[in-house]
Design an enzyme around this catalytic site. Structure first.
Site: not given
Ligand code: ATP
Ligand code: MG
Length: 594
Positions: A62, A297, A307
């Site tokens: 996103e 994760r 984030k």
């Molecule tokens: P945050 O919770 O930090 O805002 P998010 O997962 O909402 O992160 P996105 O931009 O939606 O942020 O993430 C893109 C991809 O990265 C998603 O498929 C998510 O599952 C993966 N991702 C995010 N954080 C991790 C992590 N700590 N380990 C593995 N994959 C991750």
């Molecule tokens: Mg997300």
């Protein structure tokens, strides 16, 4: 080549995703698929040639923030699997939520994925996509569900809906709007689309099972009303799809085979399958439909990856921006001097498992040291300078003499050549390489002891000078004649200590920033603690140092080993010729090991 890291405590986790893909490739589950050359519905793909990609994965950020080390894990996994199995990985901006996205983040994400070493050009086209380009199809699919009696417009309030959903122990109860006919629902849904209803007045829900043990199947919301301008579609829409509805459709339109996400989406998988199955049955999508797989994760000790928390660090000026070298963002790590190779090695070494993992930060640092050891040229730098005066210099060498010295740029890589610098009557040494009263086992400079100035001569300490407060202001020593490194007989005088130095006459002044971990606790937020309570006050120390003259032309982002000190990088934004600024990437050994 970097060695794959071995996490110290846990055995190396396997990668169950590889097994699934290998099994799929063997059984040919995906081999009959066609690809229309761009995202599209079933008819579009059916009309295209056989898909040249054996598998398709995607990384779907996103664009609402900077990517961090957890995202790097996901990038390496998705792009890595596609690369290893003859597939393609798409970069998809998941921009279905209006108001939140910004161009700054889009550009930063593109740059970060490229920097990590991955791309989305394949088979003559660019696989960079925007989820908002699929709004038309998403709406068409929603109407098809409504017409098939699989979706309805619910006009209960948000609280009523929440109460009627039930919980783990109680089945949900049907909405009074659940019995509307498809024709009534279609008319009402179009009124939603046409802007005739206010935000929150109605939602479109799937009609599945209000008694399902999986709460996600109790008629989940597909569309909500939001009168908001979208960066891509402007004011064209005032209804926007929910993530859980949009995501499976995005995957299907792009012909994704393995939709890999993190564990928290496991409970959403039944809906993912339900939705795609219905749309395939209605003839809108081709089978086989994409499959979702969840992996654990990645969490790193001493690091926060949420984030929201990272934003707080920036907004509260605890760090100096998203690319502060202490930040676990990809840009922060890059500025700190991390190599893409080391991040990939860490990601590959941690595989994919079915539970969330906590990786010790030292594993990532280990990957970095493994990578830099063979690559980084060596240099000498004095970070806490104290003058050393060679009192018999003129006697030994004559007035004004400068003794030329040489050192290999890298001890195992002669092809990198030699560094050259001079030795003169006064040099800079590290303050802690001198002790007036040496502690037990101290082999460096103290009165009466001999040490070698690395690549130079042996000197014998004769004493020191002090100021009125008793602080040492200079160390005094005599050159021991005929001991120049690399000359015959140089080793006749045995010494137990060798120290690094730079000569006062040719050293360059440099700013060196000694970075360390941002938190003092491995799990900064353990037990609900506020991470602000465990900030490491020593996470950034700025020192004025002296460095070797051979570094005068160092380009930004050059990584070096300052002998005995660790790995350093010329800062990619602040370093300039004439005003060198180096960041400490990491020490030579793990200084946090207990
Ligand atoms: P945050 O919770 O930090 O805002 P998010 O997962 O909402 O992160 P996105 O931009 O939606 O942020 O993430 C893109 C991809 O990265 C998603 O498929 C998510 O599952 C993966 N991702 C995010 N954080 C991790 C992590 N700590 N380990 C593995 N994959 C991750
Ligand atoms: Mg997300």
């Amino acid at each position: 080549m970097a060695k794959p890291p071995t996490p110290p405590e846990a055995p190396k986790p396997g990668n169950f995703l590889r097994s699934i893909i290998e099994r799929d490739l063997e059984s040919g589950s995906w081999s009959a698929r066609h690809f229309g050359g761009s995202p599209g519905d079933g008819a579009h793909h059916r009309a295209g040639p056989a898909d040249p990609a054996k598998i398709r994965t995607r990384f779907p950020p996103e664009p609402n923030g900077y990517l961090h080390v957890g995202h790097a894990k996901s990038i390496c996994l998705n792009f890595g699997l596609a690369r290893d199995y003859g597939g393609v990985c798409h970069l998809r901006f998941d921009d279905t939520n209006p108001e939140k996205e910004e161009q700054e983040y889009v550009d930063a994400i593109i740059e970060a994925v490229h920097w990590l070493g991955f791309g989305w050009e394949a088979n003559g086209s660019s696989h960079l996509y925007w989820a908002s380009d699929y709004f038309d199809f998403m709406y068409r699919a929603a109407e098809a569900l409504v017409e098939a009696g699989l979706a309805y417009v619910d006009e209960q309030s948000a609280e009523e809906m929440r109460a009627a959903r039930g919980d783990f122990n109680t089945a949900g109860t049907a909405s009074p709007f659940r019995g509307r006919t498809p024709a009534e629902n279609l008319a009402r849904f179009r009124e939603m689309r046409d802007g005739r209803l206010a935000d929150g007045a109605a939602v479109l829900r799937a009609k599945i099972d209000m008694a399902s043990p999986n709460i996600n199947l109790r008629d989940p919301t597909l569309y909500r009303i939001k009168h908001a301008t979208h960066h891509n579609t402007g004011d064209r829409w005032c209804i926007y799809p929910m993530y859980t509805y949009a995501h499976p459709i995005e995957d299907a339109l792009e012909n994704i085979t393995h939709s890999i996400c993190t564990l928290e989406f496991e409970d959403q998988r039944p809906f993912y399958d339900w939705l795609l199955d219905q749309l395939a049955t209605l003839g809108l999508l081709e089978r086989p439909c994409p499959r979702q797989y969840e992996f654990g994760r990645l969490n790193l000790s001493y690091v926060i990856t949420s984030k929201r928390r990272l934003r707080a660090l920036v907004d509260e000026k605890i760090v100096e921006g998203w690319d502060d070298p202490r930040m676990p963002t990809i840009f922060g790590m890059r500025r700190r001097g991390y190599t893409p190779e080391s991040i990939r090695a860490m990601a590959d070494g941690t595989g994919a498992s079915k539970s969330n993992i906590w990786l010790d930060y030292s594993v990532l640092e280990g990957c970095l040291r493994d990578d830099l050891e063979g690559k980084a040229a060596r240099a000498m730098a004095v970070l806490d300078p104290l003058p050393l005066k060679l009192v018999n210099w003129t006697e030994v060498f004559g007035t004004g003499h400068i003794e030329p010295c040489r050192a290999p740029a890298h001890p195992q890589r002669p092809e990198l050549g030699q560094r050259r610098f001079g030795l003169g009557p006064e040099v800079w040494i590290e303050r802690d390489d001198f002790a007036e009263a040496p502690p037990k086992g101290f082999f460096r400079l103290f009165p009466g002891n001999k040490v070698r100035l690395k690549y130079g001569v042996v000197v014998e300490c004769t004493g020191c000078e002090k100021d009125a407060q008793g602080r040492v202001t200079a160390v005094l020593a005599k050159v021991v004649p005929d001991t120049k490194s690399g000359t015959p007989g140089a080793d006749a005088v045995k010494v137990r200590g060798t120290i690094t130095w730079v000569a006062a006459h040719d050293a360059l002044a440099a700013t060196v920033v000694l970075y360390d971990r941002l938190f003092t606790e491995a799990q900064p937020e353990a037990g609900g603690r506020d991470f602000r309570e465990v900030l490491n006050p020593q996470s950034k120390q700025v020192v004025q140092a002296w460095i070797e003259p051979s570094l005068s032309e160092t380009a930004p982002e050059t990584r070096l080993q300052f002998e005995r000190h660790g790995y350093f990088v010329a800062d990619r934004t602040l370093h300039q010729p004439g005003q060198p600024l180096f960041n400490r990437i990491t020490t030579l050994r793990d200084s946090w090991a207990k």
